[in-house]
Scaffold this active site. Structure first.
Site, PDB file in Angstrom:
ATOM      1  N   TYR A   1       0.823  -1.222   0.000  1.00  0.00           N
ATOM      2  CA  TYR A   1       0.000   0.000   0.000  1.00  0.00           C
ATOM      3  C   TYR A   1       0.853   1.267   0.000  1.00  0.00           C
ATOM      4  CZ  TYR A   1      -4.078  -2.936   1.077  1.00  0.00           C
ATOM      5  OH  TYR A   1      -5.078  -3.875   1.037  1.00  0.00           O
TER       6      TYR A   1
ATOM      7  N   ASP B   1     -11.050  -8.387   7.854  1.00  0.00           N
ATOM      8  CA  ASP B   1     -12.466  -8.184   7.548  1.00  0.00           C
ATOM      9  C   ASP B   1     -13.198  -9.516   7.501  1.00  0.00           C
ATOM     10  OD1 ASP B   1     -12.291  -5.455   7.446  1.00  0.00           O
ATOM     11  OD2 ASP B   1     -13.317  -5.277   5.517  1.00  0.00           O
TER      12      ASP B   1
ATOM     13  N   LYS C   1       3.123 -15.437   1.823  1.00  0.00           N
ATOM     14  CA  LYS C   1       3.027 -16.145   0.540  1.00  0.00           C
ATOM     15  C   LYS C   1       4.467 -16.389   0.107  1.00  0.00           C
ATOM     16  CE  LYS C   1       0.428 -17.667  -2.897  1.00  0.00           C
ATOM     17  NZ  LYS C   1      -0.491 -18.810  -2.758  1.00  0.00           N
TER      18      LYS C   1
ATOM     19  N   ASP D   1      -3.485 -18.081   1.255  1.00  0.00           N
ATOM     20  CA  ASP D   1      -4.673 -18.713   0.660  1.00  0.00           C
ATOM     21  C   ASP D   1      -5.234 -19.774   1.605  1.00  0.00           C
ATOM     22  OD1 ASP D   1      -2.183 -19.819   0.125  1.00  0.00           O
ATOM     23  OD2 ASP D   1      -2.782 -20.758  -1.757  1.00  0.00           O
TER      24      ASP D   1
ATOM     25  N   ASP E   1      -5.452  -6.694   5.825  1.00  0.00           N
ATOM     26  CA  ASP E   1      -6.642  -5.932   5.445  1.00  0.00           C
ATOM     27  C   ASP E   1      -7.774  -6.903   5.106  1.00  0.00           C
ATOM     28  OD1 ASP E   1      -8.367  -3.988   4.586  1.00  0.00           O
ATOM     29  OD2 ASP E   1      -7.202  -3.414   2.809  1.00  0.00           O
TER      30      ASP E   1
END
Ligand code: NAD
Length: 357
Positions: free
Chosen positions: A141, A252, A192, A224, A248
């Site tokens: 980000y 959620d 990852k 994943d 992020d």
């Protein structure tokens, strides 16, 4: 002991209503030995209306001087057409970056009394108590270079950079290990590493750091798989630590396991455990001013503040137990109401928590 200064920023929409209830709880503890002083500041749309900016200098100064910040929420229909530079949300992003709040703590707790509110089967989620520690100021980000460029053949290309330095990984790792030490002692680091070198370094650094924490058990999981495990068997996790973007998304997902947005607190911490504490939900302009919003996420945010910044774990326990008690007593705001329980207003819920302390 020095009096701890709390900056209180109610913000917009239901912000002032829910913050008032958390303040009631803090003030009650103030009569029983908690040494704090509260000072109010403007943020978001409310600040824009008074001063022309969503983050006035006075609020920033107040927040920098304070030991901790309690925030309601910002935003609303009224300010949606403003230029992006003065939108209420800018106030929030501004304060996070000005204070260098790099560690975002997002607990997902499902009180057994509310297991029916989840879209998952009650036995999968009842009693869930998981903490996601998300890196908040680095990663893709913020990485440079970034942008949209036009290639020689005229085609456009969007690009971002995922970059993590060892020091950044170490400091978020320490936060996660410290928290796990106060909980069940298990950290799952999510990456990852099979595809992304930056998270290969993430994994190596976490493994190295774990050697300093003999009381905490470290495991690794690809993102994943972590997404899959979160909805398959979320109770296997104690603390998850991960990058900005993975966090992020996963946080959620985890919050929705509980099905009740009005119940979930959060914290964002700097290097010295100074923090900003706020509910994960927004300003809910659709129900603002009606005294029906659920104040428990904000009250639980105040509990996190006591635990992580003010080092008052016992008082934090008392708040969390009081919340559990009012749920046991069947008290519910509209968002968590179901047949056979008692519907209460925002202020009645706050009063009940104070009484249950
Ligand atoms: P929201 O979280 O405000 O509301 C989503 C839904 O949940 C609404 O129906 C709302 O009534 C309900 N809800 C939220 N909190 C509740 C509570 N405590 N009790 C009962 N019901 C509750 O999200 P949104 O509608 O997408 O956004 C509304 C505004 O809030 C926007 O301006 C948005 O930018 C802002 N926002 C702010 C923050 C923040 O301040 N951290 C976070 C998200 C959204």
């Amino acid at each position: 002991m020095m009096t701890k200064k709390i900056a209180v920023l109610p913000g917009d929409g239901i912000g002032p209503e829910i913050v008032a209830e958390a303040v009631k709880v803090l003030e009650k503890l103030g009569t029983e030995g908690l040494d704090i002083s509260l000072e109010y500041g403007l943020i978001g749309g409310a600040a824009y209306d008074e001063t022309g900016t969503p983050l006035p200098e006075a609020t920033l100064t107040l927040s920098k001087q304070a030991d901790a910040i309690l925030l309601g929420a910002v935003g609303g229909y009224k300010w949606e057409s403003l230029d992006i530079s003065v939108r209420p949300e800018k106030g929030l992003l501004g304060i996070r970056s000005e204070l260098n709040l790099f560690a975002n703590l997002r607990p997902a707790i499902l009180y057994p009394q509310l297991a029916g509110a989840s879209t998952l089967k009650a036995d999968v989620v009842a009693g869930l108590d998981l903490m996601i520690v998300r890196e908040l100021t680095g990663g893709i980000y913020f990485g440079q270079p970034r942008g949209i460029r036009t290639l020689e053949n005229g085609e456009k290309e969007g690009f971002n950079t995922l970059v993590y330095r060892e020091s950044e990984i170490n400091r978020i790792g320490k936060v996660a290990f410290d928290i796990a030490g106060k909980r069940q002692g298990r950290v799952c680091s999510v990456d990852k590493a099979n595809v992304l070198e930056s998270t290969e370094l993430w994994r190596e650094t976490m493994t190295e750091l774990a050697k300093d924490y003999s009381d905490v058990e470290l495991s690794h999981m690809y993102v994943d798989n972590a997404a899959m495990q979160l909805v398959r068997a979320p109770k296997q996790f104690d603390v998850m630590v991960t990058t900005n973007m993975f966090g992020d998304i996963l946080s959620d997902c985890a919050s929705m396991l509980t099905g009740s947005i009005g119940m979930l607190p959060s914290a964002s911490l700097d290097e010295n455990s100074k923090g900003m504490y706020e509910p994960i939900h927004g300003s809910a302009p659709d129900i603002a001013g009606q005294n029906i919003a659920n104040p428990l996420a904000t009250i639980l945010s105040a509990a996190m503040m006591l635990r992580y910044t003010l080092d008052e774990a016992e008082m934090a326990d008392r708040i969390e137990n009081a919340v559990s008690k009012v749920l046991d007593d069947g008290l519910r705001t509209v968002d968590i109401y179901s047949d056979g329980t008692t519907k209460v207003s925002t202020s009645e819920m706050g009063d009940a928590v104070v009484a249950a302390l």
